[in-house]
Design a protein around this motif. Structure first.
Motif, short mmCIF file in Angstrom:
data_model
loop_
_atom_site.label_atom_id
_atom_site.label_comp_id
_atom_site.label_asym_id
_atom_site.label_seq_id
_atom_site.Cartn_x
_atom_site.Cartn_y
_atom_site.Cartn_z
N PRO A 59 -17.84 -53.09 -30.05
CA PRO A 59 -16.84 -53.57 -31.02
C PRO A 59 -16.99 -55.07 -31.27
N LEU A 60 -17.40 -55.81 -30.26
CA LEU A 60 -17.64 -57.24 -30.45
C LEU A 60 -18.72 -57.47 -31.48
N ILE A 61 -19.81 -56.73 -31.35
CA ILE A 61 -20.91 -56.89 -32.31
C ILE A 61 -20.43 -56.55 -33.71
N GLY A 62 -19.81 -55.41 -33.81
CA GLY A 62 -19.40 -54.94 -35.13
C GLY A 62 -18.49 -55.94 -35.81
N HIS A 63 -17.56 -56.50 -35.05
CA HIS A 63 -16.57 -57.35 -35.66
C HIS A 63 -17.15 -58.71 -36.07
N ALA A 64 -17.92 -59.29 -35.19
CA ALA A 64 -18.55 -60.57 -35.52
C ALA A 64 -19.47 -60.41 -36.72
N ALA A 65 -20.16 -59.30 -36.75
CA ALA A 65 -21.07 -59.04 -37.86
C ALA A 65 -20.32 -58.95 -39.17
N GLU A 66 -19.17 -58.35 -39.11
CA GLU A 66 -18.34 -58.20 -40.29
C GLU A 66 -17.99 -59.59 -40.85
N VAL A 67 -17.66 -60.50 -39.94
CA VAL A 67 -17.30 -61.85 -40.35
C VAL A 67 -18.48 -62.53 -41.01
N SER A 68 -19.65 -62.46 -40.37
CA SER A 68 -20.78 -63.18 -40.93
C SER A 68 -21.27 -62.54 -42.22
#
Lengths: 145, 426
Positions: A31-40
């Motif tokens: 979930p950390l990856i997914g969310h940070a990716a969403e931001v970038s």
């Protein structure tokens, strides 16, 4: 993590969508990856430079161009959200070259480049029109400084 | 969060940045749990602090945890507060709550006073607790410096001689004193040495009090003692208004710094004169807010905070960003400017948490209205862009001021206020 590993990650592992789905459902870290990716990803597509410049207009034109106080008759404090890009560009270029009568806007339009005006036109045209009203004021409480 | 977790988190953010296009379609998975990618504590809920909190949440799509620490329970707007002195607005027209801002954006809120900042431990100490942060934003406004006017420092004396330079009860108090003053009285105010909050504000204040006198107490006078060599904002326009609209009422005196105050008789000393007032308003010299001083964000011989104009991160203390009136800048200390800085900073912090570079060339606009009567206003407006060579924001070509004050611009100024309040507080 080194950049070479980043590249490898991007080029091989993530191309395997079955593996990605497995990773997403099994790893607590994902979930950390997914969310940070969403931001970038959001940053990339929205163009962070223009979203901040557009947000600067909010003092007179409201958050994301949704003015709470557009004064109908002379177009002042206009709602910019959802405005057709051609209309935005025509008005701003008119303010910039002096062919369009202005009270305040010529001082802004002259300071912007044509490219910035074009990008702002696209940005505001993509904002959703939300009808909002002025914020309700309160009675000042005794404890305030 | 412990060190191991932090290490993992940063690595994953870098990974994610490289693979964003592929992962984004799976974001539905991420939304279910939403662990924050970073925690930002914001000290101060004024224009800058409230705006950075909102835009951090908006632009990180809720992935940055934001906590605001503010000691007041309400927001009172300094812009338009001179109209309270003129009598056309009430303080209750300018007072707002924080509830919509908090609930619309999921901002955590602590009503408390910060007493210490430990930058190495990334910890904020308040009267009633502690908060840890990944990045700290300090937006404390200005602090009054009473070193040269120590007789005005106490709350008791300020009941008699208010500054009214932070909108609130002092504004109300000053209005009441003006109402109680008999016709034929003298209102004396000063302009502190620049830089100070709101460059045209003192001159607008002189106009507002003069407007009230002209209508209700026409034999009364407004004396303005300016520590500066000349009117420092909208000079031509204010000069004309003083000389024409308020001829015989406003007596403007440049190069007249206050050297002393007799608080009992309300008598001011300058190098030239002693001037007795019926109503006295002293706006003290200013410096970066107290928290900025506590956190060592200012240097000894210069009372403002040097920052990087791409991120608003302090040049003295890492991971602490400074916004608004405390920032050392050749830019006007205005509400619109504070919100602009907040947006550039929010943009940069989102990028930094995502392991990406901030915008290398921010651009923003500033519009500032001053009311010269109860209805007429005039503007100064400029675009500012980052200068790579100078590493500061410089004003672009084409900015300027009104031809003359007008009721039309008075209406624009109201619309400005309503929009900036909604943008900052909802």
């Amino acid at each position: 993590m080194k950049s070479t590993q980043n590249t490898r990650f991007k080029n091989s592992w993530f191309k395997d969508s079955a593996f990605l789905a497995l990773l997403l459902t099994t790893s607590v870290c994902m979930p950390l990856i997914g969310h940070a990716a969403e931001v970038s990803a959001f940053s990339d597509v929205q163009n962070i430079h223009i979203r901040q410049l557009a947000a600067s207009c909010a003092a007179c034109h409201g958050t994301q161009g949704n003015s709470v106080a557009a004064s109908g008759d002379d177009g002042a404090n206009a709602v910019l959200a959802g405005m057709a890009p051609a209309e935005f560009t025509e008005k701003m270029l008119g303010f910039k070259d002096g062919s369009r009568k202005a009270t305040v806007m010529h001082h802004h339009a002259k300071g912007l480049t044509v490219d910035e005006i074009n990008q702002l036109a696209v940005h505001f045209s993509q904002q959703k029109r939300v009808v909002t009203t002025a914020l309700k004021s309160q009675t000042l409480k005794a404890g305030h400084e | 969060m412990n060190n191991t977790n932090q290490f993992n988190r940063r690595d994953f953010i870098k990974l994610a940045g490289a693979a964003s296009a592929l992962v984004v379609s799976n974001s539905g998975f991420a939304r279910a749990t939403k662990p924050p990618i970073g925690r930002v504590v914001v000290i101060g809920g004024g224009y800058a602090g409230a705006t950075v909190a909102k835009y951090l949440r908006l632009w990180s799509l809720g992935s940055i945890e934001v906590l605001v620490v503010e000691h007041n329970s309400q927001f009172v707007s300094c812009p338009l507060s001179n109209l309270v002195l003129g009598g056309s607005k009430s303080i209750n027209d300018l007072t707002f709550g924080y509830d919509a801002l908090k609930s619309n954006h999921g901002i955590k809120w602590v009503q408390d006073t910060v007493t210490a900042i430990d930058a190495s431990a990334k910890k904020v100490t308040m009267l009633r607790g502690e908060l840890s942060y990944d990045r700290l934003v300090v937006a404390p406004g200005v602090d009054f410096n009473y070193d040269t006017l120590p007789m005005l420092a106490s709350a008791e004396v300020q009941q008699q001689i208010p500054h009214a330079w932070k909108a609130g009860w002092q504004t109300v108090n000053l209005r009441k004193q003006l109402e109680a003053m008999p016709d034929g009285g003298v209102f004396v105010m000063n302009v502190p040495k620049a830089p100070y909050r709101c460059p045209p504000g003192p001159y607008e204040r002189a106009c507002q009090v003069a407007s009230y006198f002209k209508a209700h107490k026409p034999k009364s006078k407004v004396i303005v003692l300016d520590a500066n060599a000349e009117i420092i904002s909208k000079k031509g326009l204010f000069t004309k208004v003083f000389n024409e609209t308020y001829a015989g009422i406003v007596d403007y005196r440049p190069d007249n710094a206050i050297t002393g105050v007799d608080v009992v008789t309300k008598t001011l000393s300058t190098d030239f004169d002693k001037i007795k007032a019926d109503v006295l308003n002293v706006i003290p010299p200013q410096r970066a807010g107290k928290i900025a001083q506590i956190a060592n964000l200012t240097e000894k011989d210069y009372p403002w905070c040097d920052i990087n104009f791409l991120t608003y991160e302090s040049k003295l203390v890492p991971n602490i960003h400074v916004l608004g009136d405390s920032v050392a800048a050749g830019l006007p200390k205005s509400a619109h400017m504070a919100t602009n800085q907040a947006k550039v900073c929010a943009n940069a912090i989102v990028q930094l948490f995502a392991g990406q570079a901030p915008d290398p060339a921010p651009v923003f606009a500033n519009t500032c209205y001053s009311y010269v009567t109860d209805k007429s206003a005039m503007h100064v407006a400029n675009v500012y862009r980052y200068d790579e060579g100078k590493k500061i924001m410089v004003s672009a070509e084409g900015g300027g001021v009104s031809m003359s004050p007008s009721e039309k611009e008075g209406a624009y100024a109201v619309a400005w206020a309503q929009n900036i309040w909604a943008d900052t507080l909802t």
